[in-house]
Enzyme design. Structure first.
Site, PDB file in Angstrom:
ATOM      1  N   CYS A 142     -26.737  -9.830 -17.284  1.00  0.00           N
ATOM      2  CA  CYS A 142     -26.086  -9.554 -18.569  1.00  0.00           C
ATOM      3  C   CYS A 142     -27.023 -10.013 -19.691  1.00  0.00           C
ATOM      4  O   CYS A 142     -27.535 -11.139 -19.682  1.00  0.00           O
ATOM      5  CB  CYS A 142     -24.756 -10.293 -18.653  1.00  0.00           C
ATOM      6  SG  CYS A 142     -24.012 -10.235 -20.295  1.00  0.00           S
ATOM      7  N   CYS A 173     -21.852  -7.714 -19.796  1.00  0.00           N
ATOM      8  CA  CYS A 173     -20.643  -7.818 -18.971  1.00  0.00           C
ATOM      9  C   CYS A 173     -19.570  -6.879 -19.512  1.00  0.00           C
ATOM     10  O   CYS A 173     -19.331  -6.830 -20.722  1.00  0.00           O
ATOM     11  CB  CYS A 173     -20.066  -9.233 -19.024  1.00  0.00           C
ATOM     12  SG  CYS A 173     -21.075 -10.485 -18.230  1.00  0.00           S
ATOM     13  N   CYS A 180     -17.649 -12.996 -20.375  1.00  0.00           N
ATOM     14  CA  CYS A 180     -18.963 -13.119 -21.000  1.00  0.00           C
ATOM     15  C   CYS A 180     -18.920 -14.178 -22.108  1.00  0.00           C
ATOM     16  O   CYS A 180     -19.791 -15.044 -22.190  1.00  0.00           O
ATOM     17  CB  CYS A 180     -19.380 -11.765 -21.566  1.00  0.00           C
ATOM     18  SG  CYS A 180     -21.125 -11.646 -21.976  1.00  0.00           S
ATOM     19  N   GLY A 209       0.795  -1.225   0.000  1.00  0.00           N
ATOM     20  CA  GLY A 209       0.000   0.000   0.000  1.00  0.00           C
ATOM     21  C   GLY A 209       0.825   1.272   0.000  1.00  0.00           C
ATOM     22  O   GLY A 209       0.290   2.361  -0.196  1.00  0.00           O
ATOM     23  N   CYS A 221     -25.016 -13.125 -21.584  1.00  0.00           N
ATOM     24  CA  CYS A 221     -24.719 -14.415 -20.958  1.00  0.00           C
ATOM     25  C   CYS A 221     -25.582 -14.689 -19.735  1.00  0.00           C
ATOM     26  O   CYS A 221     -25.478 -15.746 -19.118  1.00  0.00           O
ATOM     27  CB  CYS A 221     -23.235 -14.507 -20.587  1.00  0.00           C
ATOM     28  SG  CYS A 221     -22.808 -13.571 -19.105  1.00  0.00           S
TER      29      CYS A 221
HETATM   30 ZN   LIG Z   1     -22.164 -11.468 -19.863  1.00  0.00          ZN
END
Ligand SMILES: [Zn+2]
Ligand SMILES: Nc1ncnc2c1ncn2[C@@H]1O[C@H](COP(=O)(O)OP(=O)(O)OP(=O)(O)O)[C@@H](O)[C@H]1O
Ligand SMILES: [Mg+2]
Lengths: 300, 235, 267
Positions: A244, A269, A275, A35, A247
């Site tokens: 989505c 997506c 996807c 970090g 998909c």
């Molecule tokens: Zn998708």
């Protein structure tokens, strides 16, 4: 490591060996202090700033001849930015490239973390425009460094407070600040906060490169990464009302796309590889048949 | 014989005016006096004799050049105001010495009732009791109730003086210093102040006062001390 | 050394002690040989004309400037007295956002002008670990009320506030963590007379109610008279006269103090 001149006549991965060693030292230090923003002598790259020269330098420094590289931009492998970076390394390092998350050993990204869980043999390299999370309220670099050194982080919550006061909730959706291993506050680069939980306890090494700002920082595998919040306004990753359209996935980060001149829209997506893979596995979204080919892509 | 609450020994005061080429104004010297509980010692003498200056030295408002001002403090110790640290003097003002000055120093925006009650809470009296006492005193001193919620800045001289008196009398300081509290008051209010003084005396308060009004002076004085006998020789 | 975390507030031990504080800026004298003790709940006014070293002294006392000589001791909340120069930067910052306040003459220097009033007041709370938005906001509202700012203005930025409101907001922002010591540099400077009176009255009330100790730098003797118990008169970098405020103002001893007092109407 000896130099590996490639067929194209460039030094392996474009940068000279001394520069790569310098960058690797910065990376090692960054890994040692999760970090913490490590300064490094950022080099000019044959592409403009804003094209991810920080990420490109980190990738160049860690790439070996046997690596397989994937480059994404907003989750997609086929944007101009992603394509040109991929081509750059094909040409200067001669490495294999892929669009499949699971096959890649190094993934350079702008703005997304792949949906597929990353493994211990993978490295995720982020392109970072502004590495300093405190800059919003404290423009002086000398002061922000002291604040990091002393863990003086009240200001981060001032920013979140302001968000709630203005919008009724924490409206920050990108570059949502995190605390790393209970110590350093870090800007996860402009990834959507949807992806923040993936940074926590991630098996892959995560490296962040800011070229213009000359900073490198890192999250070693399985680092604790907590998104800042308030008890009564806890951190919540973005949730989507839709699945989505292609998909049918319900737990992925979605982009809204325009489908025709009449203003038709659909949600798909943002991780195109994910996807496509789901569709290949037989998952089907509601709008799969209707989506134009340039959106549905090769899998159709 | 009981111990005096106030014991002044050989006190001297001059003013050096640096802006007037170091002009030295002798005020008093050799001031010695004691005040017993329940006694009201009145300082007499013409204008400019140094009466107010003596009161102010007892209160710690003026410095003394030499001498001692021994005060029996709340904690049983004897404190010399003339040489005490500022915090000790402030503590004495809170717990031991009350003072009614010739003029009220008004505090902007604070209403009369609060000005009076504040003197009691500073003494340690709780808020409710302080406010009740403040109401009683302002009533006794005939300050019209419509004025209580206003800051005294705009009050008449007599009204301001009565707020000032209420402020001085509200707490139970063992020592009370009064600098012409009746100067701008009418007969009725003078009588009210006399009554207040008598009550304090009966309660054992040691009072040092300055009163120009012969009538008041006769009625309240246990003793009159003429300050001209402390006149300092001009330097 | 044993420390009692719940040590009761000891009123008879100094909260802050300045010992022979001296500051040279190169060859130029900032202030010289200043020493005093400040007890809990005590208000000390530092007066003197501009250039007399008042602000230098304030910066030395609050550890923002390193003295050329002398030291400043502060009794921490745990009861242990520490040399403030020996504090680590982290401890010093912690002190500054918990046990100390600093009210600047120009409110803009003490406020974050880019965020709302609520965030300005809440910042110290968040810095010390408050993580409940609703409670932070409630506390900020109650403080706004306390400094006579309409709580419905909580989401406005200080840029939308008047000078007097900004100064009151700055005070709220400082007092929200219940500090024991507040440094004030000309807190009423640059305000209209009527606005000044209101602010002074407010500060006077808060100081008394909260039992705050304060060091107030001012060139205005009326401010010193109203707010302080004790006064320290500075001239050419030195403390030339010190004592009870009303004593120094009514019976000034030093030529310079007499000049100061005589040059104003009724302090
Ligand atoms: Zn998708
Ligand atoms: N603060 C001061 N600075 C300089 N001189 C002062 C100061 N206060 C009083 N004096 C002087 O000291 C002398 C005594 O004054 P003081 O007020 O004590 O007299 P007094 O007996 O109370 O008179 P009166 O009866 O008029 O009130 C006078 O010469 C007066 O001018
Ligand atoms: Mg007199």
């Amino acid at each position: 490591m000896t130099s590996h001149p490639t067929a194209s006549g460039y030094n392996f991965a474009y940068l000279d060996e001394q520069t790569k060693r310098m960058i690797r030292r910065a990376i090692l230090k960054a890994i040692a202090i999760p970090g913490y923003q490590v300064p490094f002598a950022s080099r000019e790259m044959p592409m403009p700033y804003g094209w991810g020269t920080g990420g490109v330098q980190v990738t160049a420094a860690i790439l070996g001849p046997d690596d397989r590289l994937k480059v994404i931009d907003q989750g997609a492998d086929d944007t101009t930015n992603a394509v040109s970076i991929r081509k750059f390394f094909e040409k200067t390092a001669g490495v294999a490239t892929t669009t499949h998350t699971a096959e890649a050993t190094v993934i350079q990204t702008r703005h997304r973390i792949p949906e597929k869980t990353l493994g211990p043999d993978q490295v995720l390299v982020y392109q970072v425009p502004i590495p300093e999370p405190l800059r919003f309220l404290e423009p002086r670099e000398t002061e922000t460094r002291v604040m990091h050194a002393l863990e003086d982080y009240g200001l981060m919550h001032v920013k979140l407070y302001e968000d709630i006061a203005r919008h009724g909730h924490i409206a920050t959706t990108y570059a949502y600040p995190v605390k790393v291993e209970d110590r350093y506050v870090m800007d996860p680069s402009p990834t959507p906060k949807f992806d923040n939980p993936k940074m926590n306890d991630c098996a892959a090494l995560q490296l962040f490169g800011a070229g213009r700002e000359k900073r490198i920082y890192a999250l070693p595998p399985h680092t604790k990464v907590v998104s800042l919040d308030f008890e009564d306004h806890p951190f919540e990753p973005t949730k989507f009302d839709h699945a989505c359209g292609l998909c049918g996935a319900t737990h992925t980060y979605l982009d809204e796309v325009i489908t025709d001149d009449a203003g038709g829209r659909m949600f798909v997506c943002s991780d195109t590889d994910h996807c496509e893979e789901r569709r290949a596995e037989g998952h089907r979204g509601d709008l799969l048949g209707e989506a134009p080919a340039e959106i549905a892509g090769a899998a159709e | 014989m009981t111990a005096p609450l106030l014991d002044i020994r050989d006190l001297a005061k001059t003013f050096t005016m640096h802006l007037q080429d170091g002009l030295v104004i002798p005020v008093v010297s050799g001031v010695s006096l004691t005040v017993q509980p329940g006694e009201c010692v009145v300082l007499g003498g013409p204008s400019g004799a140094g009466k107010s200056s003596i009161l102010k030295m007892i209160y710690g408002n003026y410095r003394a050049d030499s001498g001692a001002i021994r005060v029996a403090a709340e904690d049983g110790e004897t404190v010399d105001v003339a040489s005490a640290a500022p915090r000790r003097v402030l503590a004495l003002r809170r717990t031991t010495i009350g003072y009614v000055s010739q003029f009220l120093r008004v505090i902007p925006r604070v209403p009369a009732l609060a000005v009076v009650a504040e003197a009691a809470t500073a003494f340690g009296i709780d808020r409710d009791d302080a406010e009740r006492r403040a109401r009683d005193l302002l009533t006794l001193l005939n300050v019209p109730e419509r004025l209580w919620s206003l800051p005294p800045a705009t009050f008449s001289g007599g009204e301001q003086q009565r707020v000032n008196i209420a402020r001085g009398f509200i707490a139970d300081h063992p020592i009370l210093l009064l600098d012409e509290p009746t100067a701008s008051l009418d007969a009725r209010n003078r009588a009210a102040v006399v009554e207040l003084i008598e009550t304090k005396k009966r309660a054992g308060t040691a009072i040092v006062g300055i009163f120009h009004d012969d009538d008041v002076r006769e009625r309240v004085a246990s003793r009159i001390v003429d300050v001209t006998r402390f006149a300092a020789a001009a330097a | 050394m044993t420390t009692d975390m719940h040590a009761p507030m000891d009123m008879d031990t100094p909260l802050l002690t300045a010992e022979s504080l001296t500051k040279f800026y190169g060859a130029r004298l900032g202030c010289r040989d200043i020493g005093f003790e400040l007890f809990p709940g005590e208000v000390l006014a530092v007066v003197g004309e501009s250039g007399s070293g008042k602000s230098t002294l304030l910066k030395l006392l609050s550890g923002q400037l390193e003295p050329s000589g002398g030291r400043v001791l502060y009794r921490m909340r745990d009861g242990v007295t520490r040399d403030i120069l020996a504090l680590s930067e982290a401890e010093r910052r912690f002190l500054f956002r918990t046990d100390w306040g600093f009210v600047h003459q120009h409110a803009e220097l003490g406020l974050r002008m880019g965020v709302s009033a609520g965030a300005n007041v809440g910042e110290r709370l968040m810095a010390v670990g408050w993580r409940h938005y609703g409670r932070i906001r409630e506390e900020a509202e109650s403080w706004l009320e306390r400094v006579e700012i309409d709580p419905s203005r909580i989401d406005d930025r200080p840029t939308a506030y008047s000078g007097g409101m900004r100064q009151r907001l700055q005070i709220a922002r400082n007092l929200v963590t219940a500090p024991r010591l507040v440094f004030m540099d000309e807190p009423t400077g640059g305000l209209d007379v009527s606005v000044q009176a209101r602010l002074l009255d407010l500060v006077r009330g808060l100081v008394a109610d909260l039992g705050l100790a304060a060091i107030v730098v001012t060139h205005d003797l009326a401010v010193a008279r109203l707010l302080s118990h004790r006064i320290l008169v500075m001239k050419d970098g030195r403390a030339i006269e010190t004592g009870l405020t009303d004593q120094v103002l009514d019976d000034p001893r030093e030529p310079y103090t007499q000049l100061l007092v005589s040059s104003i109407l009724q302090p």
